[in-house]
Write a protein that holds these residues in place. Structure first.
Motif, mmCIF file in Angstrom:
data_model
loop_
_atom_site.group_PDB
_atom_site.id
_atom_site.type_symbol
_atom_site.label_atom_id
_atom_site.label_comp_id
_atom_site.label_asym_id
_atom_site.label_seq_id
_atom_site.Cartn_x
_atom_site.Cartn_y
_atom_site.Cartn_z
ATOM 1 N N ALA A 208 0.834 -1.202 0.000
ATOM 2 C CA ALA A 208 0.000 0.000 0.000
ATOM 3 C C ALA A 208 0.870 1.253 0.000
ATOM 4 C CB ALA A 208 -0.915 -0.006 1.222
ATOM 5 N N LYS A 209 2.008 1.180 0.721
ATOM 6 C CA LYS A 209 2.887 2.343 0.780
ATOM 7 C C LYS A 209 3.755 2.475 -0.458
ATOM 8 C CE LYS A 209 6.120 4.705 3.822
ATOM 9 N NZ LYS A 209 6.844 4.750 5.075
ATOM 10 N N HIS A 227 14.129 -7.244 11.386
ATOM 11 C CA HIS A 227 13.876 -5.869 11.821
ATOM 12 C C HIS A 227 12.611 -5.691 12.646
ATOM 13 C CE1 HIS A 227 17.030 -4.510 9.058
ATOM 14 N NE2 HIS A 227 16.506 -5.279 8.141
ATOM 15 N N GLY A 228 11.868 -6.767 12.872
ATOM 16 C CA GLY A 228 10.583 -6.619 13.544
ATOM 17 C C GLY A 228 10.722 -6.045 14.949
ATOM 18 N N PHE A 229 9.806 -5.123 15.321
ATOM 19 C CA PHE A 229 9.850 -4.521 16.647
ATOM 20 C C PHE A 229 8.470 -4.011 16.996
ATOM 21 C CE2 PHE A 229 9.543 0.047 15.735
ATOM 22 C CZ PHE A 229 9.686 0.031 14.354
ATOM 23 N N VAL A 230 8.238 -3.758 18.317
ATOM 24 C CA VAL A 230 6.947 -3.228 18.756
ATOM 25 C C VAL A 230 7.115 -2.039 19.699
ATOM 26 C CG1 VAL A 230 5.679 -5.381 18.428
ATOM 27 C CG2 VAL A 230 6.808 -4.939 20.600
ATOM 28 N N ASN A 231 8.334 -1.778 20.135
ATOM 29 C CA ASN A 231 8.504 -0.655 21.046
ATOM 30 C C ASN A 231 8.689 0.645 20.252
ATOM 31 O OD1 ASN A 231 10.949 -1.319 19.952
ATOM 32 N ND2 ASN A 231 12.064 -1.407 21.885
ATOM 33 N N ASP A 232 8.634 1.744 20.973
ATOM 34 C CA ASP A 232 8.694 3.044 20.297
ATOM 35 C C ASP A 232 10.115 3.477 20.006
ATOM 36 O OD1 ASP A 232 5.897 4.119 22.242
ATOM 37 O OD2 ASP A 232 5.970 3.438 20.167
ATOM 38 N N ASP A 235 15.517 2.087 15.909
ATOM 39 C CA ASP A 235 16.083 2.698 14.711
ATOM 40 C C ASP A 235 15.175 2.451 13.517
ATOM 41 O OD1 ASP A 235 19.397 1.631 15.692
ATOM 42 O OD2 ASP A 235 18.274 3.463 16.155
ATOM 43 N N ALA A 236 15.291 3.312 12.546
ATOM 44 C CA ALA A 236 14.508 3.148 11.324
ATOM 45 C C ALA A 236 14.982 1.894 10.584
ATOM 46 C CB ALA A 236 14.679 4.374 10.441
ATOM 47 N N VAL A 252 10.857 0.929 5.657
ATOM 48 C CA VAL A 252 9.705 0.061 5.947
ATOM 49 C C VAL A 252 9.339 0.110 7.418
ATOM 50 C CG1 VAL A 252 10.317 -1.487 4.047
ATOM 51 C CG2 VAL A 252 11.116 -2.000 6.335
ATOM 52 N N THR A 253 9.840 1.116 8.145
ATOM 53 C CA THR A 253 9.640 1.174 9.603
ATOM 54 C C THR A 253 8.159 1.209 9.962
ATOM 55 O OG1 THR A 253 11.652 2.525 9.645
ATOM 56 C CG2 THR A 253 10.395 2.362 11.678
ATOM 57 N N GLU A 254 7.452 2.110 9.343
ATOM 58 C CA GLU A 254 6.057 2.301 9.735
ATOM 59 C C GLU A 254 5.177 1.082 9.434
ATOM 60 O OE1 GLU A 254 3.381 3.396 7.258
ATOM 61 O OE2 GLU A 254 2.031 2.978 8.926
ATOM 62 N N PRO A 255 5.210 0.544 8.201
ATOM 63 C CA PRO A 255 4.377 -0.643 7.950
ATOM 64 C C PRO A 255 4.797 -1.848 8.780
ATOM 65 C CG PRO A 255 5.741 -0.145 6.036
ATOM 66 C CD PRO A 255 5.888 0.978 6.961
#
Lengths: 359, 279
Positions: A208-209, A227-232, A235-236, A252-255
């Motif tokens: 979509a992006k 690269h998967g993560f859930v905390n705030d 790194d990008a 691809v950080t946001e998706p």
């Protein structure tokens, strides 16, 4: 065949990967999938009738690949619910048998010794699901016991009390309280989502992006694992992906974060509900001993996010298993080795009489 | 000059009314009196329905052949013109040019005789590649002779085209005869490959290739009870160490407070406690 000196096997028959450990001292992991060559040319090239392991990825264009438990089918979800017809069920059953036999063969050298095994299944697997697994294992094991997957993780860590295990797999997420006895089905919880759902969501959001990006499911899974993560605080994630055949650096950080976040909410809700139903004297001890297992436990920041979500409940301490790949299989093996001989005899006898009745 | 022209004309005449001078068509493809069947081979397999009789002896093609004098003379005349050793008129040159072209395109009428190739005992139909096709035309050597000129259309060309078409047709027929294994579903798996002794057999019928060597050695670790025992041992060891430390500290304190009392001997009972001194 020798009747004494059996081989014990512990197996974590996962949706994506199957890990197996045996009392001979060997363990192995391979994809829960079987590939059949599409035609004569493929069979000649591959030199075999069925294909396992990394060859499934390397030669996937020449193979008809079957993942028998994709999206939790047959292991947790009913076949009819995922729209499988009887022929597909038969094919998936054959694939399951072949995976079980092949993985046991990889860790067991002596075919003359009897094989007794423990296989982990989702916490809330139905009788039908358990029967499916037992039927698939019948040709390989002389006797088999079916156990809840998170329980095998706890047993492998010698944590038999005051613990809460969250097993995050590709097809299901299982949550099980450990308090000194084998937990009943009602005390456990299984969520019908996992790593496969995250992959699907990530791929959807990525396309979509970046509509022109060219990715396969394997690539998406690899990106998530790296690269998967859930905390705030993270790194990008900038990776190189083909766009129209040309390698392009994409953020691809946001998706990716959005996709990984899809499992956090359901996990937190299930943990809160389970702890809230538990004996109030033991709730504190359980919150302080939450164990994350399975491949999903490697998501960066997941342990801290769960701790933060239980702050209002008195706080929590979350740890990850040291070896996410083999924790379930090793625990199942320990369970198999600790079961007394008369227990295996009873299982074998009942299994044999059940087969006779069915025949 | 006139003598040379006359010689040239005589050569043409002596060529026996060859096609070069008389504009007659070349000798047709010789057809033997008893027509032998045409053999067609697909690779090394004979595909014609009937078996040809035993072949005659091989007659190697020879560059030196007993051809009629007419041809010889003609060739000689051409050679001399080429070499410039013979003077001719331009008209003759044009004529010779046409002749040359006709000779160039005329089919080689020399017979090609090949011994019969025995078909192999077995021929599997699973060969992946299609071998080239060989057309064998059988003809006894002695049957070759000059035939009278036929109709205007060149029979040799017609026959060559006919043979080519027949060959294509037979090839297509053989290709259609070749069976192809259809794509099979997993439930209806084709016959399994022959089992290699070193390969893994699943369910007694599926060849899964060589044995997997990826299994690794691992340590199972202590059981629950062993871990508990180890924990208890550790606790006990810690307690013992603390007690010994306290004891040694107090002994040092007492030695400091009561100098000279270290060598004092005290009687103890069976359990190690001091026995009170007898007054």
């Amino acid at each position: 065949m020798a009747t004494n000196n059996p081989v014990y096997v512990g197996m974590d028959l996962g949706t994506f990967k199957t890990s197996v450990a045996s009392s001979t001292g060997f363990r192995d992991v391979l994809p829960t999938a079987v590939g059949w060559p599409k035609d004569h040319i493929a069979r000649t090239m591959l030199g075999r009738d069925v294909v396992f392991g990394k060859d499934l990825t390397e030669h996937r264009l020449a193979l008809e690949v079957v993942r028998p438990f994709e999206k939790g089918a047959l292991k947790y979800v009913d076949a009819a619910a995922v729209g499988m017809n009887p022929k597909q069920v038969e094919k998936h059953a054959l694939a399951t048998k072949l995976v079980i036999e092949y993985s046991v063969h990889a860790v067991q050298n002596d075919r003359d010794r009897p094989v007794y095994g423990v296989i982990g299944v989702p916490s809330r697997a139905s009788m039908k699901n358990k029967k499916f697994i037992m039927d698939a294992a019948a040709g390989t094991f002389d006797a088999v016991a079916i156990v809840s997957e998170p329980f095998t993780i706890a047993y492998g860590m010698n944590r038999l009390s005051d613990a809460l295990v969250i097993d995050i797999g590709a097809g299901t997420i299982d949550i099980c309280p450990i308090y000194g006895v084998y937990p009943s089905d009602e005390e456990q919880s299984t969520l019908p989502l996992g790593g496969d759902a995250v992959d699907e969501e990530f791929e959807k959001r990525l396309k979509a992006k970046y509509p022109s990006v060219q990715v396969s499911r394997n690539m998406v899974r690899d990106l998530k694992e790296r690269h998967g993560f859930v905390n705030d605080l993270h790194d990008a994630a900038v990776v190189s992906l083909p766009v129209g055949g040309k390698p392009t650096q994409l953020d691809v950080t946001e998706p990716l974060k959005a996709a990984c976040d899809t499992i956090v909410g359901p996990i937190v809700e299930a943990v809160r509900g389970l702890i809230g139903r538990f004996d109030p004297e033991f709730q504190q001890r359980m919150r302080q001993n939450i164990i994350l297992g399975g491949g999903g436990s490697q998501l960066k920041g997941l342990d801290r996010v769960i701790e933060a979500s239980l702050k209002d409940y008195g706080g929590a301490k979350v740890t990850r298993v040291t070896d996410a790949t083999y924790a379930g299989a090793v625990g199942a093996l320990k369970l198999a080795m600790s079961m007394p001989a008369h227990g295996w005899t009873a299982l074998k006898t009942q299994s044999a009489s059940g087969k006779k009745a069915a025949a | 000059m006139a003598a040379k022209v006359r010689t040239l004309i005589a050569s043409f005449v002596l060529a026996g009314g060859s096609s070069a001078a008389a504009q007659q068509p070349p000798a047709p493809f010789p057809v033997p009196a008893q027509e032998e069947p045409i053999e067609i081979f697909y690779g090394t397999t004979r595909v014609t329905p009937e078996r040809a009789p035993e072949s005659a002896a091989v007659v190697p093609a020879s560059a030196v052949e007993e051809s009629p004098k007419a041809v010889h003379s003609f060739v000689e005349a051409m050679a001399s013109v080429r070499d410039g050793s013979r003077d001719i008129t331009s008209a003759a040159v044009g004529l010779l040019g046409k002749v040359g072209e006709r000779v160039k395109h005329t089919a080689d009428t020399r017979p090609i005789i090949i011994n019969a190739y025995p078909a192999p005992a077995t021929q599997t139909m699973t060969a992946p590649a299609a071998p080239p096709q060989v057309v064998v035309v059988r003809e006894p050597a002695e049957s070759r002779h000059a035939e009278p000129a036929p109709a205007a259309v060149r029979l040799d060309v017609l026959l060559a085209c006919g043979i080519g078409l027949a060959a294509v047709g037979v090839g297509a027929w053989a290709a259609l005869r070749r069976t192809r294994h259809p794509l099979q579903s997993a439930g209806l798996a084709p016959a399994p490959l022959p089992l290699d002794p070193n390969s893994v057999s699943l369910m007694g019928k599926y060849n899964a290739g060589p044995k997997r060597e990826a299994a690794e050695k691992f340590d199972l670790g202590p059981t629950y009870h062993e871990e508990l025992q180890q924990k208890e041992l550790v606790i006990e060891a810690n307690n013992t160490a603390a007690v010994e430390f306290i004891l040694s500290q107090n002994l040092a304190l007492l030695a400091e407070l009561n100098p000279g009392s270290e060598g004092e001997i005290v009687q103890t009972d069976g359990e190690g406690f001091a026995v009170p001194a007898v007054a």
